[in-house]
Design an enzyme around this catalytic site. Structure first.
Site, PDB file in Angstrom:
ATOM      1  N   TYR A  58       0.901  -1.434   0.053  1.00 44.75           N
ATOM      2  CA  TYR A  58       0.199  -0.382  -0.122  1.00 44.75           C
ATOM      3  C   TYR A  58       0.567   1.754  -0.153  1.00 44.75           C
ATOM      4  O   TYR A  58       0.463   2.135  -0.856  1.00 44.75           O
ATOM      5  CB  TYR A  58      -1.724  -0.382   1.649  1.00 44.75           C
ATOM      6  CG  TYR A  58      -2.156   1.209   1.377  1.00 44.75           C
ATOM      7  CD1 TYR A  58      -3.740   1.118   0.917  1.00 44.75           C
ATOM      8  CD2 TYR A  58      -1.714   2.094   1.967  1.00 44.75           C
ATOM      9  CE1 TYR A  58      -4.120   1.900   0.460  1.00 44.75           C
ATOM     10  CE2 TYR A  58      -2.569   3.517   1.567  1.00 44.75           C
ATOM     11  CZ  TYR A  58      -3.571   2.896   1.644  1.00 44.75           C
ATOM     12  OH  TYR A  58      -4.873   3.947   1.392  1.00 44.75           O
ATOM     13  N   HIS A 114       1.913   4.007  -2.842  1.00 44.82           N
ATOM     14  CA  HIS A 114       1.082   5.749  -2.564  1.00 44.82           C
ATOM     15  C   HIS A 114       2.291   6.211  -3.603  1.00 44.82           C
ATOM     16  O   HIS A 114       1.983   7.724  -3.759  1.00 44.82           O
ATOM     17  CB  HIS A 114       0.909   5.799  -1.471  1.00 44.82           C
ATOM     18  CG  HIS A 114      -1.114   5.032  -1.753  1.00 44.82           C
ATOM     19  ND1 HIS A 114      -1.135   4.096  -1.603  1.00 44.82           N
ATOM     20  CD2 HIS A 114      -2.085   6.545  -1.489  1.00 44.82           C
ATOM     21  CE1 HIS A 114      -2.962   4.439  -1.905  1.00 44.82           C
ATOM     22  NE2 HIS A 114      -3.164   5.324  -1.950  1.00 44.82           N
ATOM     23  N   TYR A 135      -4.303  16.470   1.936  1.00 40.86           N
ATOM     24  CA  TYR A 135      -4.333  14.509   1.788  1.00 40.86           C
ATOM     25  C   TYR A 135      -3.582  14.245   2.113  1.00 40.86           C
ATOM     26  O   TYR A 135      -2.606  13.958   2.049  1.00 40.86           O
ATOM     27  CB  TYR A 135      -4.960  14.015   0.147  1.00 40.86           C
ATOM     28  CG  TYR A 135      -4.963  12.525   0.394  1.00 40.86           C
ATOM     29  CD1 TYR A 135      -6.395  12.408   1.638  1.00 40.86           C
ATOM     30  CD2 TYR A 135      -5.750  13.068  -1.077  1.00 40.86           C
ATOM     31  CE1 TYR A 135      -6.609  11.276   1.239  1.00 40.86           C
ATOM     32  CE2 TYR A 135      -7.222  11.289  -1.277  1.00 40.86           C
ATOM     33  CZ  TYR A 135      -7.217  10.391  -0.600  1.00 40.86           C
ATOM     34  OH  TYR A 135      -7.776  10.028  -0.022  1.00 40.86           O
ATOM     35  N   TRP A 195      -6.904   3.261 -10.893  1.00 42.26           N
ATOM     36  CA  TRP A 195      -7.000   3.379  -9.296  1.00 42.26           C
ATOM     37  C   TRP A 195      -7.471   1.817  -8.497  1.00 42.26           C
ATOM     38  O   TRP A 195      -6.795   1.940  -8.063  1.00 42.26           O
ATOM     39  CB  TRP A 195      -6.854   4.504  -8.984  1.00 42.26           C
ATOM     40  CG  TRP A 195      -5.881   4.677  -7.690  1.00 42.26           C
ATOM     41  CD1 TRP A 195      -6.835   4.869  -6.172  1.00 42.26           C
ATOM     42  CD2 TRP A 195      -4.247   4.883  -7.038  1.00 42.26           C
ATOM     43  NE1 TRP A 195      -5.344   4.697  -5.393  1.00 42.26           N
ATOM     44  CE2 TRP A 195      -4.302   4.485  -6.028  1.00 42.26           C
ATOM     45  CE3 TRP A 195      -3.431   4.297  -8.206  1.00 42.26           C
ATOM     46  CZ2 TRP A 195      -3.046   4.457  -5.556  1.00 42.26           C
ATOM     47  CZ3 TRP A 195      -2.052   4.295  -7.542  1.00 42.26           C
ATOM     48  CH2 TRP A 195      -1.598   4.507  -6.196  1.00 42.26           C
ATOM     49  N   TRP A 196      -9.169   2.544  -8.876  1.00 40.44           N
ATOM     50  CA  TRP A 196      -8.933   2.141  -7.908  1.00 40.44           C
ATOM     51  C   TRP A 196      -9.323  -0.026  -7.804  1.00 40.44           C
ATOM     52  O   TRP A 196      -8.954  -0.469  -6.540  1.00 40.44           O
ATOM     53  CB  TRP A 196     -10.904   2.109  -7.306  1.00 40.44           C
ATOM     54  CG  TRP A 196     -11.159   3.028  -6.997  1.00 40.44           C
ATOM     55  CD1 TRP A 196     -10.912   3.790  -5.752  1.00 40.44           C
ATOM     56  CD2 TRP A 196     -12.616   3.911  -6.943  1.00 40.44           C
ATOM     57  NE1 TRP A 196     -11.417   4.728  -5.701  1.00 40.44           N
ATOM     58  CE2 TRP A 196     -12.518   5.355  -6.197  1.00 40.44           C
ATOM     59  CE3 TRP A 196     -14.558   3.792  -8.133  1.00 40.44           C
ATOM     60  CZ2 TRP A 196     -13.260   6.370  -5.909  1.00 40.44           C
ATOM     61  CZ3 TRP A 196     -14.695   4.373  -7.750  1.00 40.44           C
ATOM     62  CH2 TRP A 196     -14.758   5.873  -6.742  1.00 40.44           C
TER      63      TRP A 196
END
Length: 104
Positions: free
Chosen positions: A18, A22, A41, A76-77
């Protein structure tokens, strides 16, 4: 600016992947988020529970409703679905959080 916070769930053993994904966020996704008005963010991980805590600031939170329609967001999802809990459309299962205190 409006503040938005939410939780998501990471699959066990997927924290390193993860973080890697990112760290290598796609420029077109970063651009989309900026175009939507997101200025800050952050995502934090509670390693004991694999819970992700997301926090962002945005001028108009209703703009977040438009992001699922964007092809790069959908891509992306789909890319992330193997490492976190997702809905049928591959969007992350997320739970909005109510702000109960803010110190400016």
């Amino acid at each position: 600016m409006q503040r938005v916070a939410f939780t998501m769930k990471l699959f066990a053993g997927k924290a390193a992947e993860y973080k890697k994904r990112h760290h290598e966020i796609w420029p077109e996704l970063k651009s989309l988020l900026h175009q939507a008005g997101i200025r800050t963010y952050s995502i934090f991980l509670d390693e004991a529970t694999n819970t992700l805590f997301g926090y962002l600031t945005i001028a108009d939170a209703t703009k977040l409703d438009e992001l699922p329609k964007e092809p790069v967001m959908q891509k992306w999802w789909a890319y992330m679905q193997d490492i976190m809990e997702t809905n049928a459309d591959h969007s992350p299962v997320s739970m909005p959080l109510e702000e109960v205190f803010y110190l400016a």
